[in-house]
Motif scaffolding. Structure first.
Motif, mmCIF file in Angstrom:
data_model
loop_
_atom_site.group_PDB
_atom_site.id
_atom_site.type_symbol
_atom_site.label_atom_id
_atom_site.label_comp_id
_atom_site.label_asym_id
_atom_site.label_seq_id
_atom_site.Cartn_x
_atom_site.Cartn_y
_atom_site.Cartn_z
ATOM 1 N N CYS A 7 0.634 -1.198 0.072
ATOM 2 C CA CYS A 7 -0.060 -0.066 -0.163
ATOM 3 C C CYS A 7 0.963 1.332 -0.168
ATOM 4 C CB CYS A 7 -1.146 0.022 1.175
ATOM 5 S SG CYS A 7 -2.063 -1.220 1.146
ATOM 6 N N PRO A 8 1.568 1.582 -0.996
ATOM 7 C CA PRO A 8 2.488 2.559 -1.103
ATOM 8 C C PRO A 8 1.765 3.854 -1.134
ATOM 9 C CG PRO A 8 2.263 1.677 -3.265
ATOM 10 C CD PRO A 8 1.590 0.827 -2.293
ATOM 11 N N PRO A 9 2.028 5.114 -0.610
ATOM 12 C CA PRO A 9 1.277 6.499 -0.732
ATOM 13 C C PRO A 9 0.793 6.784 -2.178
ATOM 14 C CG PRO A 9 3.612 6.833 -0.087
ATOM 15 C CD PRO A 9 3.352 5.274 -0.235
ATOM 16 N N PHE A 51 -3.321 5.982 -9.274
ATOM 17 C CA PHE A 51 -3.780 4.999 -10.317
ATOM 18 C C PHE A 51 -5.329 4.906 -10.219
ATOM 19 C CE2 PHE A 51 0.622 3.699 -9.479
ATOM 20 C CZ PHE A 51 1.070 3.990 -10.721
ATOM 21 N N GLY A 52 -5.797 4.933 -8.978
ATOM 22 C CA GLY A 52 -7.360 4.766 -9.098
ATOM 23 C C GLY A 52 -8.088 6.319 -9.444
ATOM 24 N N LEU A 53 -7.042 7.390 -9.107
ATOM 25 C CA LEU A 53 -7.887 8.483 -9.442
ATOM 26 C C LEU A 53 -7.478 8.666 -11.002
ATOM 27 C CD1 LEU A 53 -6.654 10.844 -6.524
ATOM 28 C CD2 LEU A 53 -8.804 10.406 -7.233
ATOM 29 N N ALA A 54 -6.378 8.129 -11.416
ATOM 30 C CA ALA A 54 -6.309 8.265 -13.133
ATOM 31 C C ALA A 54 -7.408 7.546 -14.001
ATOM 32 C CB ALA A 54 -4.812 7.751 -13.542
ATOM 33 N N TYR A 58 -5.269 1.586 0.680
ATOM 34 C CA TYR A 58 -5.433 1.409 -0.709
ATOM 35 C C TYR A 58 -4.229 0.864 -1.339
ATOM 36 C CZ TYR A 58 -7.490 2.684 -5.429
ATOM 37 O OH TYR A 58 -7.785 2.461 -6.537
ATOM 38 N N SER A 59 -4.396 -0.359 -1.946
ATOM 39 C CA SER A 59 -3.182 -1.182 -2.327
ATOM 40 C C SER A 59 -3.052 -0.921 -3.738
ATOM 41 C CB SER A 59 -3.664 -2.584 -2.276
ATOM 42 O OG SER A 59 -4.558 -2.843 -3.272
ATOM 43 N N LEU A 60 -1.758 -1.188 -4.176
ATOM 44 C CA LEU A 60 -1.452 -0.779 -5.472
ATOM 45 C C LEU A 60 -2.062 -1.695 -6.465
ATOM 46 C CD1 LEU A 60 0.667 0.855 -6.911
ATOM 47 C CD2 LEU A 60 2.350 -1.028 -6.724
ATOM 48 N N PHE A 61 -2.457 -2.672 -6.275
ATOM 49 C CA PHE A 61 -3.370 -3.838 -6.990
ATOM 50 C C PHE A 61 -4.496 -3.194 -7.282
ATOM 51 C CE2 PHE A 61 -6.782 -6.975 -7.143
ATOM 52 C CZ PHE A 61 -6.370 -7.701 -8.291
ATOM 53 N N GLU A 65 -10.501 -7.529 -3.059
ATOM 54 C CA GLU A 65 -9.248 -7.538 -2.516
ATOM 55 C C GLU A 65 -8.924 -7.156 -1.176
ATOM 56 O OE1 GLU A 65 -4.981 -6.319 -2.222
ATOM 57 O OE2 GLU A 65 -6.524 -4.875 -2.661
ATOM 58 N N LYS A 66 -7.954 -7.891 -0.252
ATOM 59 C CA LYS A 66 -7.825 -7.672 0.751
ATOM 60 C C LYS A 66 -6.929 -6.235 1.010
ATOM 61 C CE LYS A 66 -7.923 -12.346 2.675
ATOM 62 N NZ LYS A 66 -7.438 -13.248 3.359
ATOM 63 N N VAL A 67 -7.098 -5.512 2.008
ATOM 64 C CA VAL A 67 -6.759 -4.016 1.892
ATOM 65 C C VAL A 67 -5.521 -4.102 3.048
ATOM 66 C CG1 VAL A 67 -8.338 -2.742 1.245
ATOM 67 C CG2 VAL A 67 -8.300 -3.276 3.620
#
Length: 160
Positions: free
Chosen positions: A4-6, A11-14, A82-85, A157-159
């Motif tokens: 979960c990088p900051p 990417f979600g907002l993109a 929020y995960s990178l996945f 997906e697990k957070v």
């Protein structure tokens, strides 16, 4: 590297931006292109204008698909958890909806323009126009369905 990088919400907002902007551009192109045909039809047969607005309405629905996906993705954004996945899945969902909306808008615009112009001379073209427009609209619907499926994968997906 953390799961979960900051920068993951970027990417979600993109994905939100891609779904909304690309599908709206597709809807705008479809509306503009078919509107030109309707304006040309109106000079010769003003009585057919209302019946010829179907491509414009169908183009507007494409933008609604992008809006739905954008709202769903934005609802899944959680700062700090929020995960990178999830970010990549949301980006993919937004791109899927956006690009299919763009393609559907172009198809609706060009088909709408050509068929509305042909409708001036031949009334039998109307049924063909509606059928082709339905198939063009389905392109955007496919993107919406794929985006919804992808969004459920990100939610499940697990957070962190």
């Amino acid at each position: 590297m953390s799961v979960c990088p900051p920068f993951a919400p970027f990417f979600g907002l993109a994905g939100v931006a891609a779904a909304m902007t690309l599908s709206t551009v597709g809807a705008a192109v479809g509306t503009a292109k078919s509107g030109i045909g309707i304006a040309g039809l109106g000079t010769f047969r003003p009585d057919l204008i209302m019946k010829s607005l179907i491509p414009v309405v169908m183009s507007g629905i494409i933008a609604v698909y992008g809006l739905v996906v954008s709202v769903l993705i934005a609802g899944g954004l959680k700062p700090g958890n929020y995960s990178l996945f999830a970010g990549f899945v949301h980006l993919g969902a937004g791109l899927a909806c956006g690009f299919t909306g763009l393609a559907a808008g172009y198809a609706i615009g060009y088909v709408g323009d050509s068929c509305v112009r042909a409708y001036v001379n031949e009334n039998k073209v109307y049924v063909t126009m509606v059928l082709i427009l339905i198939f063009a609209e389905v392109l955007g619907l496919y993107g919406l369905i794929v985006a919804l499926i992808m969004n459920t994968k990100a939610i499940g997906e697990k957070v962190c």
